[in-house]
Design a protein around this motif. Structure first.
Motif, mmCIF file in Angstrom:
data_model
loop_
_atom_site.group_PDB
_atom_site.id
_atom_site.type_symbol
_atom_site.label_atom_id
_atom_site.label_comp_id
_atom_site.label_asym_id
_atom_site.label_seq_id
_atom_site.Cartn_x
_atom_site.Cartn_y
_atom_site.Cartn_z
ATOM 1 N N SER A 19 9.454 -5.059 4.105
ATOM 2 C CA SER A 19 8.125 -5.339 3.561
ATOM 3 C C SER A 19 7.232 -4.106 3.517
ATOM 4 N N ASP A 20 7.672 -2.998 4.103
ATOM 5 C CA ASP A 20 6.894 -1.761 4.042
ATOM 6 C C ASP A 20 7.019 -1.066 2.682
ATOM 7 N N PHE A 21 7.879 -1.570 1.824
ATOM 8 C CA PHE A 21 8.109 -0.949 0.530
ATOM 9 C C PHE A 21 7.769 -1.931 -0.597
ATOM 10 N N PRO A 22 7.412 -1.407 -1.775
ATOM 11 C CA PRO A 22 7.164 0.002 -2.049
ATOM 12 C C PRO A 22 5.791 0.419 -1.544
ATOM 13 N N ASP A 23 5.583 1.720 -1.395
ATOM 14 C CA ASP A 23 4.242 2.276 -1.251
ATOM 15 C C ASP A 23 4.046 3.266 -2.393
ATOM 16 N N ILE A 24 2.951 3.965 -2.410
ATOM 17 C CA ILE A 24 2.694 4.830 -3.574
ATOM 18 C C ILE A 24 3.547 6.089 -3.571
ATOM 19 N N SER A 25 4.362 6.290 -2.510
ATOM 20 C CA SER A 25 5.287 7.427 -2.505
ATOM 21 C C SER A 25 6.691 7.018 -2.939
ATOM 22 N N ASP B 143 0.122 -6.713 4.463
ATOM 23 C CA ASP B 143 0.738 -6.521 3.149
ATOM 24 C C ASP B 143 1.354 -7.824 2.670
ATOM 25 N N PHE B 144 1.411 -7.983 1.352
ATOM 26 C CA PHE B 144 1.978 -9.186 0.742
ATOM 27 C C PHE B 144 2.229 -8.908 -0.729
ATOM 28 N N GLN B 145 2.783 -9.875 -1.429
ATOM 29 C CA GLN B 145 3.084 -9.739 -2.847
ATOM 30 C C GLN B 145 2.348 -10.814 -3.645
ATOM 31 N N VAL B 146 1.955 -10.448 -4.865
ATOM 32 C CA VAL B 146 1.314 -11.376 -5.797
ATOM 33 C C VAL B 146 2.116 -11.372 -7.098
ATOM 34 N N PHE B 147 2.325 -12.554 -7.647
ATOM 35 C CA PHE B 147 3.064 -12.691 -8.902
ATOM 36 C C PHE B 147 2.099 -13.224 -9.963
ATOM 37 N N LEU B 148 1.808 -12.365 -10.948
ATOM 38 C CA LEU B 148 0.824 -12.694 -11.969
ATOM 39 C C LEU B 148 1.518 -13.185 -13.230
ATOM 40 N N LYS C 216 2.587 -5.456 -5.406
ATOM 41 C CA LYS C 216 2.498 -5.270 -3.959
ATOM 42 C C LYS C 216 1.094 -4.835 -3.578
ATOM 43 N N LEU C 217 0.502 -5.492 -2.574
ATOM 44 C CA LEU C 217 -0.787 -5.087 -2.013
ATOM 45 C C LEU C 217 -0.588 -4.711 -0.557
ATOM 46 N N ARG C 218 -1.187 -3.583 -0.170
ATOM 47 C CA ARG C 218 -1.103 -3.141 1.222
ATOM 48 C C ARG C 218 -2.463 -2.639 1.665
ATOM 49 N N PHE C 219 -2.945 -3.151 2.800
ATOM 50 C CA PHE C 219 -4.200 -2.700 3.400
ATOM 51 C C PHE C 219 -3.863 -1.714 4.510
ATOM 52 N N ARG C 220 -4.497 -0.539 4.461
ATOM 53 C CA ARG C 220 -4.256 0.510 5.454
ATOM 54 C C ARG C 220 -5.537 0.834 6.213
#
Length: 435
Positions: free
Chosen positions: A223-229, A24-29, A10-14
């Motif tokens: 889509s707000d999850f997960p975050d670092i908390s 925010d979006f998801q990347v599959f490596l 998960k990547l999120r720009f704040r």
């Protein structure tokens, strides 16, 4: 750098001011895979991300490349241009949500790279890709799709490029790792669908104070999850516990670094301070009256407003009155001019979730601590910022603050030959001390 497992990330720009979600979006490596992208400014002044990478994403790469950063969660009372400006400053959260081990079924064959190409869609007999768009009941459901709890192996680098001035700065992202007995361990599987559906019981998955309560100030989306908390390790049962543990892990009592402001080489130094857990201790509800805009989460930081005095600067709350020591290159000591006046006149602020301190402007407020007839002008040296809450109350003294960051230097060599670029740049990570 995991050569066996794929990763769901998960990547999120704040935003810099109050860590509002911008994108925010998801990347599959695939195993051993890399993903790269560029963030620039479009014609409307908004940040936008583009990628030509073959790795799978949700939403699809074509959607990501066509969608600028969003301003809907920024302060509606400021102008559209100001909101666009806020999309251009901030920080990034990256979370490994799950491992995707090799398999002939499920997600792995859909995200694996075959001669540099990933499918990123269903097969006739394998609908795992679209199955991710529906929230699952438990770990067994995600295991059926080919997901396992996440292991270590993720790294990230960044580069900032100023094209007109031929300048660049680069570094590596701060990495936090789940560990057991001092060794890398697996975290909790933390996959959430990349969909806009409103999430229930959001406070179970994030310590963000705007998600809390029966009628939260901000409606959380899946889509707000997960975050670092989001609870990630054994023994951490709630999002508040996770955020508090991260805050304490990152807390430092001093931040030190070098600076150049030598006018002979047109040197400029910016110190960047990032507080990636601040959003979970305090957030701003833009819809509320001025007196109740600040929303605190005292379970994450019970001393949020007592560690020092706070100044409200356009709702980007600042720690003020921080102590410091500065030295030039010949060990002469300087300190800040003491201002016993209104908070807004106090010279040392660390504001918002991310802030910059321009050293050329700041060192003009410093005075030598020794009595010299003609004290030299302070231009180059180093400084230590004390962040231990020495002036706080209610037991906040000595606890430190969760601060990370870098110093960024730009300068010009006036003696280069005609036709040769004379601009150069330097990056130094802050030296962070726990005691």
């Amino acid at each position: 750098m995991d050569e066996f497992n794929g990763k769901a990330v998960k990547l999120r720009f704040r935003s810099a001011r109050n860590a509002d979600t911008l994108y925010d979006f998801q990347v599959f490596l695939a195993p051993g895979d890399m993903w790269t992208a560029n963030v620039s400014q479009n014609g409307a002044g908004l940040s936008f991300l583009t990628t030509a990478d073959a790795s799978c994403t949700k939403p699809a790469k074509s959607v990501i490349n066509a969608t600028p950063f969003q301003t809907e969660r920024l302060d509606p009372s400021i102008t559209a241009a100001e909101r666009a400006g806020e999309t251009r400053e901030g920080y990034i959260e990256i979370v490994t949500m799950a491992d995707i081990p090799p398999s002939a079924s499920g997600l792995f064959p859909l995200i694996d790279l075959n001669d540099g190409v990933a499918r990123c869609s269903n097969l006739t007999s394998n609908t795992a890709w679209t199955a991710l768009d529906v929230n699952k009941a438990g770990l067994s459901d995600y295991a059926t799709l080919g997901m396992q709890p996440p292991s270590s192996g993720l790294t990230a680098n960044w580069t900032i490029i100023n094209v007109p001035k031929a300048l660049s700065w680069s570094g590596s992202a701060l990495a936090l790792e789940a560990q057991r007995d001092g060794k890398a361990a697996r975290g909790n599987l933390a996959y959430f669908p990349q969909i806009m559906t409103t999430a229930s019981a959001a406070q179970n998955y994030s310590a963000d104070p705007l998600y809390a309560g029966a009628n939260p100030p901000l409606a959380a989306r899946m889509s707000d999850f997960p975050d670092i908390s989001t609870p990630y390790v054994a023994g951490v049962g709630t999002a508040n516990q996770q955020a508090k543990a991260l805050k304490e892990l990152l807390a430092v009592t001093s931040v030190s670094n070098e600076f150049w402001t030598d006018k002979g080489i047109a040197a400029e130094t910016d110190w960047l301070f990032s507080m990636p857990t601040k959003r979970y201790a305090m957030a701003v509800n833009y819809k509320a009256p001025a007196a109740s805009k600040l929303v605190l989460n005292t379970e994450v930081d019970p001393d949020a407003l007592t560690m020092d005095n706070f100044l409200n600067s356009m709702d980007g709350y600042c720690v003020t009155d921080l102590a410091l020591n500065a030295y030039d290159r010949e060990s002469r000591a300087y300190s800040v001019i003491q201002v016993i006046a209104a908070q807004s006149n106090k010279p040392m602020h660390v504001c918002s979730a991310v802030s910059l301190l321009n050293m050329s402007e700041f060192i003009e407020k410093l005075v030598p601590l020794t009595l010299l007839a003609s004290p030299p002008v302070l231009a180059n040296g180093w400084m230590k910022l004390h962040a231990n809450g020495a002036n706080g109350a209610n037991g906040a003294q000595g606890k430190g603050r969760p601060i990370i960051g870098h110093a960024f230097v730009r300068a010009f060599n006036p003696n280069v030959a005609p036709g040769t670029a004379g601009n150069f740049s330097v990056t130094w990570p802050h030296r962070l001390l726990k005691n």
